[in-house]
Design a protein around this motif. Structure first.
Motif: not given
Ligand SMILES: O=C(CO)[C@@H](O)[C@H](O)[C@H](O)[C@H](O)COP(=O)(O)O
Ligand SMILES: [Zn+2]
Length: 195
Positions: A58, A61-62, A65-68, A73, A180, A183-184, A187
Motif C-alpha cells: 500500500h 504504491s502510493e 503512483n501517488r497519494f492524493e 513518482s 497515510h 504519505c501526506d 507530499d
C-alpha cells in the motif's frame, strides 16, 4: 451479530484515540527521515507479512503512483511481491531470508527500510533490519505490543512507530492510518501544502 460489529468498530476507534495520544511525534520524525532520504536520491524499501505485506505494498504504491495529489513518482519498492524471488530464497535458504537477501542486493546507503510487524517478532523482518543496517540504511519500524525483537535492534537514528495495542487487527488499522499520514507529510514537505 451487529453487537460484534459495533464492538470491533468501537475497539478500533478506542485504539486510534490511544494512538493519537502517543504517535504523532514519531510519525512526524519518520516523515522527516523519509523526506531527507528522498531529497538525497534515496529510496524506501518496505516489507512485512500477511496484512503487513499488504501495508508494505500500500505504501510503495502510493509513493510510486501517488497519494492524493498530482506529483512526480517517488522511489519506493515493496519486497513482498516477487513470488519467484521469495519462493526461491525460502526454498534454497530460509523464509527468514526472503527480505534480507533482497535488501543486500537492492539497498544502498541513505535508503530507508519501512519494516512492518504487529508483534515486532517476525524473523524475516528482524533479519531485514540487520541487512538494512549493514547497508547503512535507516529504519522506520511500524510495530505494536512491546515492539518485540525489533525494538532493541533499532539505532538512535531509526524511528519506531509502536501502536499501543496487543490486538493484531487493531494494530494494523493504526498502521494504515500512520502510512497515510506519512504519505501526506511527505507530499507536503516535498511539494508544498495545498491549503
Ligand atoms: O492480517 C492478519 C491479521 O489481521 C494476519 O495475516 C497477520 O498479518 C499474520 O498473522 C502475520 O503473520 C502476523 O505477523 P506480524 O504482524 O506479527 O509480523
Ligand atoms: Zn489483517
Amino acid at each position: 451479530m451487529q453487537n460484534r460489529i459495533q464492538h470491533m468498530f468501537q475497539a478500533s476507534i478506542d485504539t486510534k484515540q490511544q494512538a493519537l495520544q502517543v504517535l504523532p511525534a514519531a510519525i512526524e520524525q519518520a516523515s522527516l527521515l523519509m523526506v531527507n532520504a528522498l531529497l538525497n536520491d534515496g529510496k524506501i524499501l518496505s516489507c512485512g507479512n500477511g496484512g503487513s505485506a499488504g501495508d508494505a505494498q500500500h505504501f510503495s504504491s502510493e509513493m510510486l503512483n501517488r497519494f492524493e495529489r498530482e506529483r512526480p513518482s517517488l522511489p519506493a519498492l515493496a519486497l513482498t511481491t516477487d513470488s519467484s524471488t521469495i519462493t526461491s530464497i525460502a526454498n534454497d535458504y530460509s523464509y527468514e531470508e526472503v527480505f534480507a537477501k533482497q535488501i543486500r542486493a537492492l539497498g544502498q546507503q541513505g535508503d530507508i527500510l519501512l519494516a512492518i510487524s504487529t508483534s515486532g517478532n517476525s524473523a524475516n523482518v528482524v533479519q531485514a533490519i540487520h541487512a538494512a543496517h549493514d547497508r547503512n540504511m535507516k529504519i522506520v519500524a511500524l510495530t505494536g505490543r512491546d515492539g518485540g525483537a525489533m525494538a532493541p535492534l533499532l539505532q538512535p537514528d531509526d524511528i519506531e512507530i509502536r501502536v499501543p495495542s496487543s490486538v493484531t487487527a487493531r494494530i494494523q488499522e493504526v498502521h494504515l492510518l500512520a502510512i497515510h499520514c506519512l504519505c501526506d507529510l511527505i507530499d507536503r514537505q516535498l511539494f508544498g501544502s495545498e491549503e
